[in-house]
Design a protein around this motif. Structure first.
Motif, short mmCIF file in Angstrom:
data_model
loop_
_atom_site.label_atom_id
_atom_site.label_comp_id
_atom_site.label_asym_id
_atom_site.label_seq_id
_atom_site.Cartn_x
_atom_site.Cartn_y
_atom_site.Cartn_z
N TRP A 263 0.80 -1.17 -0.13
CA TRP A 263 -0.07 0.01 0.12
C TRP A 263 0.89 1.25 -0.03
N LEU B 129 -7.25 -0.61 4.41
CA LEU B 129 -7.27 -0.39 2.77
C LEU B 129 -7.75 -1.61 2.24
N ASN B 130 -7.18 -2.99 2.65
CA ASN B 130 -7.80 -4.29 2.32
C ASN B 130 -9.18 -4.32 2.50
N ASP C 41 -10.17 2.78 -5.40
CA ASP C 41 -11.41 2.22 -4.62
C ASP C 41 -11.64 1.69 -3.21
N THR C 42 -10.45 2.31 -2.44
CA THR C 42 -10.71 1.78 -0.96
C THR C 42 -11.54 2.82 -0.33
N ALA D 16 -3.23 2.47 -5.93
CA ALA D 16 -4.32 1.31 -5.70
C ALA D 16 -5.35 1.85 -4.54
N TRP D 17 -5.26 2.87 -4.16
CA TRP D 17 -5.98 3.25 -3.12
C TRP D 17 -7.24 3.79 -3.58
N ASP E 247 -12.22 -5.21 -4.40
CA ASP E 247 -11.73 -6.40 -5.05
C ASP E 247 -11.01 -7.37 -4.30
N ASP F 73 -11.23 -2.00 -0.24
CA ASP F 73 -10.97 -2.46 -1.49
C ASP F 73 -12.09 -3.38 -2.00
#
Length: 149
Positions: free
Chosen positions: A38, A101-102, A47-48, A44-45, A107, A105
């Motif tokens: 992260w 964050l996990n 959509d979190t 990658a953030w 996905d 998300d």
């Protein structure tokens, strides 16, 4: 034995679990990305629901005497730890930021819901108990290391 320890044992043995604050998935389907991922992939953030510039104090209820509220989530991912309660709080916050964050998300099949991460992290931060903070950080770290399938 604490409830999350039982979850870890079940995950290792391959059971499917459903508990309050968790989603129902098979242990073999669990996913999670590390604080390092992260920290190095802020794109990658998207959509979190979180931003690297969000302040820790806007997400977690950190005791004032720790003086950690004004750090950003991105900065928390670089916390190293240290002695005493503040060191343990930094370790817990690093793992907790990766956990939210996990969980945030859509996905990633992370085991815990955001509400559970918030409540457990806040409770341990405000316990002022170094051992309990480190224990929860270890739990989050175990789930943050599942990778993607």
């Amino acid at each position: 034995m604490k409830k999350i320890s039982k979850i870890l044992i079940a995950a290792v043995l391959g059971f499917t679990l459903t508990l309050a604050g968790a989603i129902s998935v098979s242990a073999t389907d669990l996913e999670g990305l590390t604080p390092g991922f992260w920290k190095n992939h802020t794109e990658a953030w998207a959509d979190t629901g979180f931003s690297p510039t969000d302040q820790i104090g806007s997400i977690f209820n950190v005791p004032d005497e720790y003086n950690l509220d004004d750090f950003t989530l991105l900065e928390a991912l670089s916390f190293g730890g240290g002695k005493g309660e503040i060191g343990a709080a930094k370790i817990l916050l690093r793992a907790s930021v990766a956990a939210i964050l996990n969980a945030g998300d859509p996905d990633i099949k992370y085991y815990y819901l955001l509400s559970s991460i918030y409540s457990n992290t806040n409770a341990e931060l405000n316990s002022h108990n170094r051992a309990d903070m480190l224990w929860l950080a270890g739990v989050w770290d175990s789930y943050n290391n599942f990778g993607l399938h």
